[in-house]
Design an enzyme around this catalytic site. Structure first.
Site, PDB file in Angstrom:
ATOM      1  N   LYS A 159      -8.781  -1.361   5.224  1.00  0.00           N
ATOM      2  CA  LYS A 159      -9.552  -2.132   4.253  1.00  0.00           C
ATOM      3  C   LYS A 159     -11.043  -1.852   4.413  1.00  0.00           C
ATOM      4  O   LYS A 159     -11.770  -1.713   3.439  1.00  0.00           O
ATOM      5  CB  LYS A 159      -9.295  -3.631   4.469  1.00  0.00           C
ATOM      6  CG  LYS A 159      -8.443  -4.252   3.378  1.00  0.00           C
ATOM      7  CD  LYS A 159      -8.389  -5.755   3.572  1.00  0.00           C
ATOM      8  CE  LYS A 159      -7.442  -6.402   2.569  1.00  0.00           C
ATOM      9  NZ  LYS A 159      -7.108  -7.767   2.920  1.00  0.00           N
ATOM     10  N   CYS A 180       0.025  -9.479  23.309  1.00  0.00           N
ATOM     11  CA  CYS A 180      -0.918  -9.135  22.243  1.00  0.00           C
ATOM     12  C   CYS A 180      -0.505  -9.890  20.985  1.00  0.00           C
ATOM     13  O   CYS A 180       0.606  -9.693  20.495  1.00  0.00           O
ATOM     14  CB  CYS A 180      -0.953  -7.630  21.975  1.00  0.00           C
ATOM     15  SG  CYS A 180      -1.989  -7.247  20.537  1.00  0.00           S
ATOM     16  N   HIS A 193       4.191   1.406   2.265  1.00  0.00           N
ATOM     17  CA  HIS A 193       5.291   0.619   1.698  1.00  0.00           C
ATOM     18  C   HIS A 193       5.879   1.330   0.474  1.00  0.00           C
ATOM     19  O   HIS A 193       7.089   1.367   0.276  1.00  0.00           O
ATOM     20  CB  HIS A 193       4.812  -0.751   1.201  1.00  0.00           C
ATOM     21  CG  HIS A 193       4.075  -1.572   2.212  1.00  0.00           C
ATOM     22  ND1 HIS A 193       2.797  -2.012   2.013  1.00  0.00           N
ATOM     23  CD2 HIS A 193       4.442  -2.042   3.427  1.00  0.00           C
ATOM     24  CE1 HIS A 193       2.390  -2.730   3.055  1.00  0.00           C
ATOM     25  NE2 HIS A 193       3.381  -2.764   3.934  1.00  0.00           N
ATOM     26  N   HIS A 212      -4.442  -2.370  19.161  1.00  0.00           N
ATOM     27  CA  HIS A 212      -5.501  -3.280  18.718  1.00  0.00           C
ATOM     28  C   HIS A 212      -6.794  -3.177  19.520  1.00  0.00           C
ATOM     29  O   HIS A 212      -7.779  -3.818  19.179  1.00  0.00           O
ATOM     30  CB  HIS A 212      -4.979  -4.725  18.715  1.00  0.00           C
ATOM     31  CG  HIS A 212      -3.917  -4.948  17.681  1.00  0.00           C
ATOM     32  ND1 HIS A 212      -2.577  -4.751  17.941  1.00  0.00           N
ATOM     33  CD2 HIS A 212      -4.014  -5.318  16.384  1.00  0.00           C
ATOM     34  CE1 HIS A 212      -1.872  -5.004  16.837  1.00  0.00           C
ATOM     35  NE2 HIS A 212      -2.715  -5.341  15.887  1.00  0.00           N
ATOM     36  N   LYS A 216      -7.841   7.011   9.049  1.00  0.00           N
ATOM     37  CA  LYS A 216      -6.761   6.031   8.968  1.00  0.00           C
ATOM     38  C   LYS A 216      -7.022   5.048   7.824  1.00  0.00           C
ATOM     39  O   LYS A 216      -8.145   4.576   7.662  1.00  0.00           O
ATOM     40  CB  LYS A 216      -6.669   5.279  10.298  1.00  0.00           C
ATOM     41  CG  LYS A 216      -5.333   4.590  10.480  1.00  0.00           C
ATOM     42  CD  LYS A 216      -5.217   3.966  11.865  1.00  0.00           C
ATOM     43  CE  LYS A 216      -4.195   2.926  11.817  1.00  0.00           C
ATOM     44  NZ  LYS A 216      -3.103   2.666  12.333  1.00  0.00           N
ATOM     45  N   CYS A 243      -4.514  -3.433  24.555  1.00  0.00           N
ATOM     46  CA  CYS A 243      -3.406  -3.049  23.682  1.00  0.00           C
ATOM     47  C   CYS A 243      -3.791  -1.741  22.995  1.00  0.00           C
ATOM     48  O   CYS A 243      -4.855  -1.659  22.400  1.00  0.00           O
ATOM     49  CB  CYS A 243      -3.155  -4.131  22.638  1.00  0.00           C
ATOM     50  SG  CYS A 243      -2.257  -3.509  21.196  1.00  0.00           S
ATOM     51  N   CYS A 262       0.253  -7.554  17.964  1.00  0.00           N
ATOM     52  CA  CYS A 262       1.560  -6.888  17.975  1.00  0.00           C
ATOM     53  C   CYS A 262       2.711  -7.884  18.065  1.00  0.00           C
ATOM     54  O   CYS A 262       3.867  -7.522  17.846  1.00  0.00           O
ATOM     55  CB  CYS A 262       1.671  -5.938  19.164  1.00  0.00           C
ATOM     56  SG  CYS A 262       0.445  -4.633  19.171  1.00  0.00           S
ATOM     57  N   HIS A 312       0.847  -1.201   0.000  1.00  0.00           N
ATOM     58  CA  HIS A 312       0.000   0.000   0.000  1.00  0.00           C
ATOM     59  C   HIS A 312       0.877   1.243   0.000  1.00  0.00           C
ATOM     60  O   HIS A 312       2.088   1.171  -0.215  1.00  0.00           O
ATOM     61  CB  HIS A 312      -1.007  -0.047   1.144  1.00  0.00           C
ATOM     62  CG  HIS A 312      -0.397  -0.155   2.512  1.00  0.00           C
ATOM     63  ND1 HIS A 312       0.495   0.757   3.007  1.00  0.00           N
ATOM     64  CD2 HIS A 312      -0.539  -1.104   3.486  1.00  0.00           C
ATOM     65  CE1 HIS A 312       0.860   0.408   4.218  1.00  0.00           C
ATOM     66  NE2 HIS A 312       0.266  -0.723   4.533  1.00  0.00           N
TER      67      HIS A 312
HETATM   68 ZN   LIG Z   1      -1.669  -5.147  19.765  1.00  0.00          ZN
END
Ligand SMILES: [Zn+2]
Length: 510
Positions: A298, A126, A21, A146, A295, A143, A129, A18
């Site tokens: 998808k 997590c 990258h 997440h 942000k 977390c 992560c 994406h």
């Molecule tokens: Zn996490």
């Protein structure tokens, strides 16, 4: 012989290529082309990071085995960079046998040196992560990345004595102020190092995870994914052979986004110290692309795919936008409106119009044949030449500091000047006067020198456009470096103009 060794992170294969990258990879490609043109030997490494919990889970969720899964996504990264014209020298995969053997060799080396110990560890883990969190790091018990409550896991593991290197790392950061750039990130790392540095858990029991590199000294464990991944930068050179490690490694320029600062600024240098290897030359850290629509995800359907951008706008226009819009180190906004505005204003209008005007007049007034310059140039012509010489000097300074946006700004400022030069000289008026034919020939000669200069200075940023400009001038690469006024010989015939960047109709889009 001077080397520049450029690396992107190896991209984790839990996502397809994406915008993030692509930006890092385009910066790497630009630097490689820039330094190669200056006469440096260059080596540009990219690749994929393929081990860990997340990958094993993604493969299982997709009803496939991890190897088939990583083969597919890794192949997608590689073919994307190929389609984008990224000039990497090697594409490394952490599932390569050579890489696995190298990681085991380093693990054994630091284990033998007493840098690794076996101990009990309990913590909040997590899976997203792939790391343990301390209670303090959790936000409302979750977390922070997440938003999930992590599992409490207690198990025996192997630990790398990272804490032992805290002072040595602080000393290195103070002795080499440009080790991490821009400065804000170095400051962030030094601030982090004010707290005691803990040891690093570098293993995962095979009872929980098999998808990793087995520890050479205990088959019941695989290597923690970051310990495996970071070593790619050295393992690629080990595999390249010869004196690559000695000559290239100390010239390593890592390019990363700020989300992986800690692993590259703390784990990685301490691992190098323990393995008896020198530190990299620079860790170059950039910010995030912020989407207007929130942000990038998808579910929001706002993921920017490099191949879509290439198909719709052309790779060079996309590259130009990325390099011109973001100040390296800071966050930048991405929107299609901003991209289209840049293409229309900077590429279609400013650059495209200049080139097509210069070439069209050359065609119309002299059938494309380059006219001679007199020995004593008028002041206006000298000023035009000096403007570009100055821009090229500025570009050099900016590139050394990774200020890509400023480097391009300097070129475009000279281009503005060249557009004004056309208006002031008004060759289209002079040509009507029989006595001024020779002067028109000179003015156009200088305009073609602008085009030739652009073909040289824009090559690292917009490689296809640079080749196009050169082919419009009908000259070989060997003519690019010649001083102003000596690159094009009187009598040489250039090609008719063509549209380099079509204007994008913003009304038609709606
Ligand atoms: Zn996490």
């Amino acid at each position: 012989m001077s080397w520049v060794y450029i690396t992107t992170p190896i991209y984790y294969v839990n996502a397809e290529p994406h915008l993030g990258h692509t930006y890092t990879t385009v910066v790497g490609d630009t630097l490689k082309r820039y330094y190669r043109a200056l006469g440096y030997e260059t080596y540009f490494l990219t690749g994929t990071d393929e081990h860990g919990d997340k990958i094993a889970q993604a493969a299982a969720a997709g009803g496939t085995d991890p190897q088939s899964y990583v083969d597919r996504i890794s192949g997608l990264f590689r073919s994307t960079w190929d389609s984008c014209g990224i000039d990497y020298d090697h594409f490394i995969r952490t599932t390569d046998v050579e890489h696995k053997a190298f990681v085991q060799k380093i693990l054994q080396r630091i284990y033998d040196a007493g840098e690794v110990y076996f101990g009990e560890y309990g913590g909040y883990y997590c899976y997203g992560c792939e790391r343990f969190y301390t209670e303090k790091e959790l936000v409302d018990g979750k977390c922070p990345d997440h938003q999930k409550v992590p599992d409490f896991i207690s198990e025996k593991n192997y630990f790398f004595r990272m804490g032992k290197y805290q002072q040595q790392l602080i000393d290195a950061l103070q002795a080499r102020p440009d080790l991490i750039r821009p400065e804000r990130y170095r400051a962030e790392v030094l601030a982090f190092l004010r707290e005691p540095l803990e040891d690093l858990c570098i293993s995962r029991p095979t009872s929980r995870l098999q998808w990793g590199i087995p520890l050479p000294f205990d088959a019941h464990y695989v290597t923690y994914v970051w310990f495996d991944a970071l070593l790619n930068y050295v393992s690629a050179l080990d595999r390249r052979g010869g004196d690559s490690l000695e000559t290239l490694w100390p010239k390593a320029n890592h390019l990363i986004a700020k989300d992986i600062l800690k692993t590259h600024a703390i784990y990685w240098p301490t691992m190098l110290m323990a393995a008896g290897l020198p530190l990299y030359q620079h860790l170059n850290v950039h910010g995030y692309w912020i989407m207007d629509s929130g942000k990038m995800s998808k579910s929001l359907g706002n993921v920017i795919r490099p191949l879509d951008m290439k198909a719709r706008f052309g790779m060079d226009a996309f590259r130009y936008f990325l390099l011109r819009e973001m100040a390296f180190g800071q966050d930048a906004k991405f929107s299609e409106e901003a991209l289209v505005t840049r293409i229309n204003a900077d590429l279609a209008n400013n650059l495209g119009n200049f080139v097509s005007r210069a070439l069209a007049m050359q065609q119309k007034y002299f059938a494309g044949v380059v006219q001679p310059l007199t020995e004593n140039w008028p002041q206006e012509d000298i000023e035009l030449r000096d403007k570009f010489a100055h821009a090229e000097d500025e570009l050099k300074d900016y590139m050394a500091e990774l200020h890509f946006h400023r480097a391009l700004e300097a070129v475009w400022s000279a281009l503005d000047y060249a557009n004004r030069y056309i208006v002031q000289m008004a060759p289209f008026t002079m040509i009507k006067d029989d006595d001024k034919q020779a002067r028109v020939g000179e003015v156009l000669h200088h305009l073609l020198e602008v085009v030739r200069t652009l073909a040289r200075v824009l090559a690292p940023f917009m490689p296809e456009t640079a080749v196009e400009l050169r082919s419009l001038l009908a000259i070989g690469e060997d003519r690019l470096a010649a001083p102003w006024g000596e690159g094009l010989i009187a009598g040489h015939k250039i090609n008719p103009p063509k549209v380099l960047f079509p204007r994008i109709d913003t009304d038609a889009k709606k």
